[in-house]
Design a protein around this motif. Sequence first.
Motif, short mmCIF file in Angstrom:
data_model
loop_
_atom_site.label_atom_id
_atom_site.label_comp_id
_atom_site.label_asym_id
_atom_site.label_seq_id
_atom_site.Cartn_x
_atom_site.Cartn_y
_atom_site.Cartn_z
N LEU A 129 0.84 -1.19 0.00
CA LEU A 129 0.00 0.00 0.00
C LEU A 129 0.87 1.24 0.00
O LEU A 129 1.69 1.43 0.91
CB LEU A 129 -0.90 -0.02 1.25
N ARG A 130 0.70 2.07 -1.01
CA ARG A 130 1.43 3.35 -1.03
C ARG A 130 0.59 4.37 -0.27
O ARG A 130 -0.59 4.56 -0.55
CB ARG A 130 1.67 3.82 -2.45
N VAL A 131 1.22 5.01 0.71
CA VAL A 131 0.54 6.00 1.54
C VAL A 131 1.15 7.38 1.30
O VAL A 131 2.20 7.49 0.67
CB VAL A 131 0.64 5.62 3.05
N ASN A 132 0.48 8.40 1.80
CA ASN A 132 0.95 9.77 1.55
C ASN A 132 1.73 10.37 2.71
O ASN A 132 2.19 11.50 2.61
CB ASN A 132 -0.25 10.67 1.19
N GLY A 133 1.87 9.67 3.82
CA GLY A 133 2.60 10.20 4.97
C GLY A 133 1.77 11.09 5.87
O GLY A 133 2.27 11.63 6.85
N GLU A 134 0.50 11.22 5.55
CA GLU A 134 -0.38 12.09 6.33
C GLU A 134 -1.61 11.38 6.87
O GLU A 134 -2.17 11.81 7.88
CB GLU A 134 -0.82 13.28 5.47
N ASP A 135 -2.06 10.32 6.20
CA ASP A 135 -3.26 9.60 6.66
C ASP A 135 -3.25 8.18 6.12
O ASP A 135 -2.34 7.78 5.41
CB ASP A 135 -4.54 10.33 6.23
N LEU A 136 -4.28 7.43 6.49
CA LEU A 136 -4.43 6.04 6.03
C LEU A 136 -5.80 5.85 5.38
O LEU A 136 -6.44 4.81 5.54
CB LEU A 136 -4.28 5.07 7.22
N ARG A 137 -6.24 6.85 4.65
CA ARG A 137 -7.59 6.84 4.10
C ARG A 137 -7.88 5.65 3.18
O ARG A 137 -9.03 5.32 2.95
CB ARG A 137 -7.90 8.14 3.40
N LYS A 138 -6.84 5.00 2.66
CA LYS A 138 -7.05 3.85 1.78
C LYS A 138 -7.46 2.59 2.55
O LYS A 138 -7.85 1.60 1.94
CB LYS A 138 -5.79 3.56 0.97
N LEU A 139 -7.37 2.64 3.88
CA LEU A 139 -7.71 1.47 4.69
C LEU A 139 -9.04 1.69 5.42
O LEU A 139 -9.26 2.76 5.98
CB LEU A 139 -6.63 1.20 5.74
N PRO A 140 -9.89 0.65 5.44
CA PRO A 140 -11.14 0.74 6.21
C PRO A 140 -10.85 0.74 7.72
O PRO A 140 -9.77 0.36 8.16
CB PRO A 140 -11.91 -0.53 5.82
N SER A 141 -11.83 1.14 8.48
CA SER A 141 -11.71 1.16 9.94
C SER A 141 -11.71 -0.24 10.54
O SER A 141 -12.34 -1.15 10.00
CB SER A 141 -12.87 1.97 10.55
N GLU A 142 -11.01 -0.37 11.64
CA GLU A 142 -11.01 -1.56 12.51
C GLU A 142 -10.74 -2.88 11.77
O GLU A 142 -11.45 -3.86 11.96
CB GLU A 142 -12.33 -1.64 13.28
N ILE A 143 -9.66 -2.90 10.98
CA ILE A 143 -9.31 -4.15 10.27
C ILE A 143 -7.94 -4.70 10.67
O ILE A 143 -7.58 -5.80 10.27
CB ILE A 143 -9.34 -3.95 8.73
N ILE A 144 -7.18 -3.94 11.46
CA ILE A 144 -5.80 -4.30 11.77
C ILE A 144 -5.69 -4.71 13.24
O ILE A 144 -6.20 -4.03 14.12
CB ILE A 144 -4.85 -3.10 11.51
N ASP A 145 -4.98 -5.81 13.50
CA ASP A 145 -4.73 -6.23 14.88
C ASP A 145 -3.53 -5.51 15.48
O ASP A 145 -3.50 -5.20 16.67
CB ASP A 145 -4.47 -7.75 14.93
N CYS A 146 -2.50 -5.29 14.66
CA CYS A 146 -1.26 -4.68 15.15
C CYS A 146 -0.66 -3.79 14.07
O CYS A 146 -0.55 -4.20 12.92
CB CYS A 146 -0.26 -5.76 15.55
N VAL A 147 -0.28 -2.58 14.46
CA VAL A 147 0.47 -1.68 13.59
C VAL A 147 1.84 -1.52 14.22
O VAL A 147 1.95 -1.31 15.43
CB VAL A 147 -0.19 -0.29 13.49
N TYR A 148 2.88 -1.66 13.42
CA TYR A 148 4.21 -1.32 13.91
C TYR A 148 4.87 -0.35 12.95
O TYR A 148 4.61 -0.37 11.75
CB TYR A 148 5.08 -2.55 14.18
N LEU A 162 0.51 13.29 14.72
CA LEU A 162 -0.75 13.21 15.47
C LEU A 162 -1.89 12.73 14.58
O LEU A 162 -2.71 11.91 15.00
CB LEU A 162 -1.08 14.57 16.09
N ASN A 163 -1.94 13.23 13.34
CA ASN A 163 -2.97 12.77 12.40
C ASN A 163 -2.82 11.27 12.14
O ASN A 163 -3.81 10.54 12.10
CB ASN A 163 -2.90 13.53 11.08
N LEU A 164 -1.57 10.82 11.96
CA LEU A 164 -1.34 9.40 11.71
C LEU A 164 -1.70 8.55 12.92
O LEU A 164 -2.24 7.45 12.79
CB LEU A 164 0.10 9.16 11.27
N PHE A 165 -1.42 9.06 14.13
CA PHE A 165 -1.80 8.32 15.33
C PHE A 165 -3.32 8.15 15.38
O PHE A 165 -3.82 7.08 15.71
CB PHE A 165 -1.32 9.04 16.60
N ARG A 166 -4.05 9.19 15.02
CA ARG A 166 -5.52 9.09 14.98
C ARG A 166 -5.96 8.07 13.92
O ARG A 166 -6.88 7.28 14.14
CB ARG A 166 -6.14 10.45 14.71
N GLU A 167 -5.31 8.12 12.77
CA GLU A 167 -5.63 7.18 11.69
C GLU A 167 -5.29 5.74 12.10
O GLU A 167 -6.05 4.81 11.80
CB GLU A 167 -4.88 7.55 10.42
#
Length: 192
Positions: A129-148, A162-167
Amino acid sequence: MESLYTFKEKVIKFLMKIVMSVIIKLRLYRAFWEIIAFLAPEKGLAWLSKTNIEEWGRRDANKILKAIIRHLPNTDLKKVVVLDYGCGIGRVAKYVAPKVGKVICADVSKNYLEKARTHLREFNNIEYLRVNGEDLRKLPSEIIDCVYSIGIFVHINKQDSLNLFREINRVLKRGGLFIVDLPRPGAKMAVI
């Protein structure tokens, strides 16, 4: 000769700190990482050190897997969905993927994602997944068990972090786990 080499390394690191400050301030994440992917396709910014990239990836993956087992104790690892935010060439994902159900390798650099595809071609449980460094809008909510995210947030400005932490909170399942490495001595993080 050794002292000259050490001096040269110090100058390069000093210049990189200045460049990173400008990149962070101007939010030029994609451009910067595309340049780094071109200059150091296998090691990224680790080219500034004598680090063994494979051993580093294995060590970080072991820490991540231990954290998943500890903090998600009733979860079958083979069903865990993991997001590797800032995957680079996949140095950590290479050792996480065989143990979990799915890894989503995310990066701002198209070149690093292509390198990751090559580096991780033996695994069929990885998405890119290519991201923009500002958000994770390409991913649906509540689908990930762990982010590292290892060594990434020191390269992102405070507001985007802070925006990414919210995402990340949005894409994590309830009770999910976020593992972040801030490799800056004395770095502090506040969760709000």
